[in-house]
Write a protein that holds these residues in place. Structure first.
Motif, PDB file in Angstrom:
ATOM      1  N   PHE A 125      -1.276 -26.847   6.066  1.00  0.00           N
ATOM      2  CA  PHE A 125      -1.716 -28.207   6.372  1.00  0.00           C
ATOM      3  C   PHE A 125      -1.461 -28.555   7.837  1.00  0.00           C
ATOM      4  CE2 PHE A 125      -0.548 -32.653   6.966  1.00  0.00           C
ATOM      5  CZ  PHE A 125      -1.638 -33.331   6.434  1.00  0.00           C
ATOM      6  N   LEU A 126      -0.259 -28.287   8.323  1.00  0.00           N
ATOM      7  CA  LEU A 126       0.099 -28.607   9.704  1.00  0.00           C
ATOM      8  C   LEU A 126      -0.760 -27.832  10.696  1.00  0.00           C
ATOM      9  CD1 LEU A 126       4.022 -28.710   9.620  1.00  0.00           C
ATOM     10  CD2 LEU A 126       2.452 -30.648   9.798  1.00  0.00           C
ATOM     11  N   SER A 134      -3.742 -29.603  13.287  1.00  0.00           N
ATOM     12  CA  SER A 134      -3.756 -29.452  14.740  1.00  0.00           C
ATOM     13  C   SER A 134      -5.091 -28.901  15.212  1.00  0.00           C
ATOM     14  CB  SER A 134      -2.618 -28.521  15.182  1.00  0.00           C
ATOM     15  OG  SER A 134      -2.666 -28.313  16.567  1.00  0.00           O
ATOM     16  N   ARG A 135      -5.570 -27.872  14.554  1.00  0.00           N
ATOM     17  CA  ARG A 135      -6.839 -27.239  14.974  1.00  0.00           C
ATOM     18  C   ARG A 135      -8.019 -28.181  14.762  1.00  0.00           C
ATOM     19  NH1 ARG A 135     -10.677 -23.488  12.676  1.00  0.00           N
ATOM     20  NH2 ARG A 135     -11.698 -22.391  14.397  1.00  0.00           N
ATOM     21  N   ILE A 170       1.884 -31.621  19.648  1.00  0.00           N
ATOM     22  CA  ILE A 170       3.091 -32.033  18.920  1.00  0.00           C
ATOM     23  C   ILE A 170       3.128 -31.378  17.540  1.00  0.00           C
ATOM     24  CG2 ILE A 170       4.219 -33.997  17.776  1.00  0.00           C
ATOM     25  CD1 ILE A 170       3.286 -35.719  20.168  1.00  0.00           C
ATOM     26  N   LEU A 171       1.975 -31.334  16.872  1.00  0.00           N
ATOM     27  CA  LEU A 171       1.903 -30.689  15.554  1.00  0.00           C
ATOM     28  C   LEU A 171       2.213 -29.197  15.668  1.00  0.00           C
ATOM     29  CD1 LEU A 171      -1.289 -32.471  14.177  1.00  0.00           C
ATOM     30  CD2 LEU A 171       1.035 -32.692  13.262  1.00  0.00           C
ATOM     31  N   ASN A 172       1.725 -28.569  16.740  1.00  0.00           N
ATOM     32  CA  ASN A 172       2.029 -27.153  16.973  1.00  0.00           C
ATOM     33  C   ASN A 172       3.530 -26.941  17.142  1.00  0.00           C
ATOM     34  OD1 ASN A 172      -0.650 -26.501  16.868  1.00  0.00           O
ATOM     35  ND2 ASN A 172      -0.901 -26.086  19.032  1.00  0.00           N
ATOM     36  N   ILE A 173       4.159 -27.818  17.908  1.00  0.00           N
ATOM     37  CA  ILE A 173       5.601 -27.705  18.150  1.00  0.00           C
ATOM     38  C   ILE A 173       6.379 -27.874  16.841  1.00  0.00           C
ATOM     39  CG2 ILE A 173       7.582 -28.803  19.265  1.00  0.00           C
ATOM     40  CD1 ILE A 173       5.720 -29.484  21.610  1.00  0.00           C
ATOM     41  N   GLY A 180      -1.733 -25.075  22.895  1.00  0.00           N
ATOM     42  CA  GLY A 180      -1.496 -26.483  23.185  1.00  0.00           C
ATOM     43  C   GLY A 180      -1.381 -26.749  24.673  1.00  0.00           C
ATOM     44  N   TYR A 181      -0.702 -25.842  25.364  1.00  0.00           N
ATOM     45  CA  TYR A 181      -0.542 -25.968  26.810  1.00  0.00           C
ATOM     46  C   TYR A 181      -1.899 -25.906  27.515  1.00  0.00           C
ATOM     47  CZ  TYR A 181       0.514 -24.478  31.606  1.00  0.00           C
ATOM     48  OH  TYR A 181       0.547 -24.356  32.974  1.00  0.00           O
TER      49      TYR A 181
END
Length: 273
Positions: free
Chosen positions: A159-160, A164-165, A200-203, A237-238
């Motif tokens: 889900f997370l 994000s994607r 943030i979700l990736n982190i 993300g970066y």
């Protein structure tokens, strides 16, 4: 006939089916129901992708003109009949496995239809819906293997990653979505805020990923492999934060899909080695 296969978005549908196979590996359960379940998820996901293309005809003429409907390879009416047939077949296969699995297929099919007609254009609701459906594929597999708790945990991570994607994909598609008056997160709050949320979700995903090792769900091998996925998520993300042009976001979306695949591989290998 190729167009009818392409509209399923087979790569996407296979990714969904992998969740069932992963639950088989994690649970060390191998039987005919697993095979039926994987086929069922593939067909249901294909149905969801088809109804999505049916509803997104105008948007796809701008964002994805090469897809079967806007390119004229499949008529909209045929696409609608096709997706309903796919949902019917998937439902029958679900009930062949169990009443619970059949019920999940019906619920997911309804969610996919509502998503295509309404939720997709709503701020975050559409993203959350797609991510929830991804997580439910693990639960579907957990119902088959009798390992529901683990399937819910893995479904949460799926889900997370998907959420994000999906936000990145919406940011990539802003031009077409704006012309259709969609209210996606990047349209309402801006591209920069959208990629910040995705980052943030990736982190969060990366911080939580070692927990699966520490609670004894997977071996140290999982921890080593999932680290590769974590690096890809952070790097993606970066890159998105640095540049929000369409080409960059498209590459970021592809990289994140690779990261998800590696994460799924870590689940499988971590349960074996």
């Amino acid at each position: 006939m190729k167009a009818y296969f392409d509209i399923l978005r087979p790569a996407n549908a296979i990714m969904a089916s992998i969740a069932v196979l992963l639950m088989a590996i994690v649970s060390h359960t191998y039987n005919l129901d697993i095979v039926i379940g994987a086929v069922c998820v593939f067909i249901a996901t294909g149905g969801g992708n088809t109804i999505n293309d049916y509803c997104d005809y105008e948007i796809d003429k701008i964002n994805k003109p090469e897809r079967p409907i806007p390119s004229g390879k499949i008529s909209r009416s045929n696409a609608l009949h096709y997706c309903l047939l796919l949902f019917l077949i998937a439902t029958i296969l679900g009930f062949i496995i169990s009443i619970a699995n059949g019920a999940v297929v019906i619920i997911c099919s309804i969610i996919m239809i509502v998503y295509a007609y309404d939720f997709k254009t709503r701020c975050l609701i559409g993203n959350i819906t797609v991510s929830l459906l991804t997580g439910l594929t693990f639960v579907f597999g957990g119902l088959i293997t009798g390992n529901l708790t683990t399937s819910i945990i893995l479904g949460f991570f799926a889900f997370l990653m998907t959420l994000s994607r999906e936000i990145i994909k919406d940011t990539e598609d802003v031009e077409g979505d704006e012309k259709e008056n969609a209210k996606t997160f990047p349209i309402v709050y801006g591209k920069v805020n959208a990629v910040k949320l995705a980052f943030i979700l990736n982190i969060i995903t990366c911080i939580l990923s070692p927990i699966l090792y520490f609670i004894g769900l997977f071996s140290i091998t999982y921890l080593i492999i999932v680290l590769i996925a974590d690096v890809i998520f952070i790097y993606s993300g970066y890159k998105a934060l640095k540049n929000q042009d369409v080409d960059t976001l498209h590459k970021v979306s592809k990289n994140m899909k690779i990261g998800m695949i590696i994460a799924f591989i870590s689940f499988a290998i971590g349960s074996i080695l």
